[in-house]
Design an enzyme around this catalytic site. Structure first.
Site, mmCIF file in Angstrom:
data_model
loop_
_atom_site.group_PDB
_atom_site.id
_atom_site.type_symbol
_atom_site.label_atom_id
_atom_site.label_comp_id
_atom_site.label_asym_id
_atom_site.label_seq_id
_atom_site.Cartn_x
_atom_site.Cartn_y
_atom_site.Cartn_z
ATOM 1 N N ASN A 38 -6.302 -5.255 -5.265
ATOM 2 C CA ASN A 38 -7.424 -4.682 -4.641
ATOM 3 C C ASN A 38 -7.289 -3.356 -4.636
ATOM 4 O O ASN A 38 -8.355 -2.422 -4.124
ATOM 5 C CB ASN A 38 -7.491 -5.024 -3.286
ATOM 6 N N ASP A 76 3.422 1.982 -4.563
ATOM 7 C CA ASP A 76 2.498 2.990 -5.462
ATOM 8 C C ASP A 76 1.995 1.875 -6.713
ATOM 9 O O ASP A 76 2.912 1.857 -7.295
ATOM 10 C CB ASP A 76 2.862 4.095 -5.957
ATOM 11 N N VAL A 77 0.679 1.408 -6.783
ATOM 12 C CA VAL A 77 0.428 0.389 -7.936
ATOM 13 C C VAL A 77 0.776 0.752 -9.260
ATOM 14 O O VAL A 77 0.847 0.038 -10.139
ATOM 15 C CB VAL A 77 -0.804 -0.308 -7.729
ATOM 16 N N ASP A 95 0.769 -1.157 -0.043
ATOM 17 C CA ASP A 95 -0.059 0.003 0.010
ATOM 18 C C ASP A 95 0.756 1.371 -0.093
ATOM 19 O O ASP A 95 2.052 1.022 0.267
ATOM 20 C CB ASP A 95 -0.763 0.077 1.164
ATOM 21 N N LYS A 149 -12.826 -0.072 -13.847
ATOM 22 C CA LYS A 149 -13.346 -1.367 -13.275
ATOM 23 C C LYS A 149 -13.680 -2.047 -14.531
ATOM 24 O O LYS A 149 -13.580 -3.260 -14.310
ATOM 25 C CB LYS A 149 -14.502 -0.916 -12.250
ATOM 26 N N TYR A 177 -13.528 5.954 -13.480
ATOM 27 C CA TYR A 177 -14.041 4.672 -12.548
ATOM 28 C C TYR A 177 -14.679 3.663 -13.126
ATOM 29 O O TYR A 177 -14.233 2.510 -12.979
ATOM 30 C CB TYR A 177 -14.849 5.384 -11.319
#
Ligand SMILES: NC(=O)c1ccc[n+]([C@@H]2O[C@H](COP(=O)([O-])OP(=O)(O)OC[C@H]3O[C@@H](n4cnc5c(N)ncnc54)[C@H](O)[C@@H]3O)[C@@H](O)[C@H]2O)c1
Length: 250
Positions: free
Chosen positions: A89, A62-63, A36, A159, A155
């Site tokens: 996630n 940081d993904v 995270d 997704k 968003y």
């Protein structure tokens, strides 16, 4: 102890649903690597897991950073020797930006919510291929399935990309023993980055369309995640599982 000696790598692990997923895997015997941007909260969760006899490690990630992912996977392999399960996630909310046409919002939502999961897949698939298989779960949303007002459409787009990324991963790497599914939560507790969706009036209106008549809690999502990651789901891949109190059925 369904996950004894399994290694689980979870992003967005420091709070909310990700944190609850880590606690549950640890309770079922897994070694958990928590990733995270929030170091303090992540370290607290690691201490909690260790205090109850579990094995856990925290790595700041940081993904959206390719270099960050490389270092985080090296860290996990150094500590645990393998990665059996990846839970993509981490995410930021579509109500974090007031203007749904904001281009900075598009970049951030796509690079974290969609790009982050792609990079995780990019780094973990070769590790799983070498191990003879594994499971990847991508945390999507009902926003992948329907258009919504007051939500930045990146968003929804990010997704939705997780939905099809999961199916492509399932199709392309099934013969390597890799399963991949997406999970689609509905109305849950607000995210740290949530904006207008915190408004009680907006939530009440949303809730009217939830057949089960309540907001979801992290545990509602945790149990399906553990099921899909377990051998109980060994012939299940490429599916999208709605955890939404029936919202999308209406
Ligand atoms: N809460 C909801 O209403 C809801 C509904 C559907 C789907 N989801 C999805 O579930 C997942 C978890 O959400 P939550 O409700 O626990 O929210 P949350 O805000 O509590 O947790 C998200 C976590 O992701 C981390 N994160 C954000 N950006 C990151 C980055 N660049 N790199 C690494 N970590 C980062 C945050 O620090 C946080 O710990 C998200 O992907 C979210 O989109 C949530």
């Amino acid at each position: 102890m369904r996950f004894k000696d399994k290694v689980v790598f979870v992003t967005g692990a420091a709070s909310g649903i990700g944190r609850a997923i880590c606690l549950a895997f640890a309770k079922e015997g897994a070694k958990v690597v928590l990733a995270d941007i929030l170091e303090e909260e992540g370290v607290v969760t690691v201490s909690e897991i260790k205090a109850s006899g579990g094995v856990a490690y925290f790595i700041k990630l940081d993904v959206s950073s390719q270099a960050g992912w490389g270092a985080a996977i090296d860290f996990a392999l150094d500590k645990c020797g393998q990665i059996n399960i990846l839970i993509n996630n981490a995410g930021i909310s579509g109500t974090a930006f007031n203007n749904v046409l904001d281009d900075v919002g598009w970049e951030r939502l796509m690079s974290i919510n969609a790009g982050g999961a792609f990079l995780g897949t990019h780094f973990v698939v070769p590790v799983m291929q070498q191990n003879g298989g594994g499971v990847i779960i991508n945390m999507s949303s009902i926003s992948a399935i329907i258009g919504q007002s007051n939500v930045h459409f990146a968003y929804n787009a990010s997704k939705a990309s997780l939905r099809i990324l999961s199916k492509s991963t399932a199709v392309q790497f099934g013969r390597d023993g890799i399963r991949c599914c997406s999970i689609h939560p509905g109305l849950m507790e607000p995210m740290r980055t949530s904006g207008n969706v915190r408004d009680p009036a907006i939530r009440a209106k949303f809730l009217e369309r939830v057949p089960l008549g309540r907001t979801g809690v992290a545990e509602d999502v945790v149990k399906p995640v553990l099921f899909l990651a377990s051998d109980d789901a060994s012939y299940i891949t490429g599916i999208e599982l709605y955890v939404d109190g029936g919202y999308l059925a209406g």
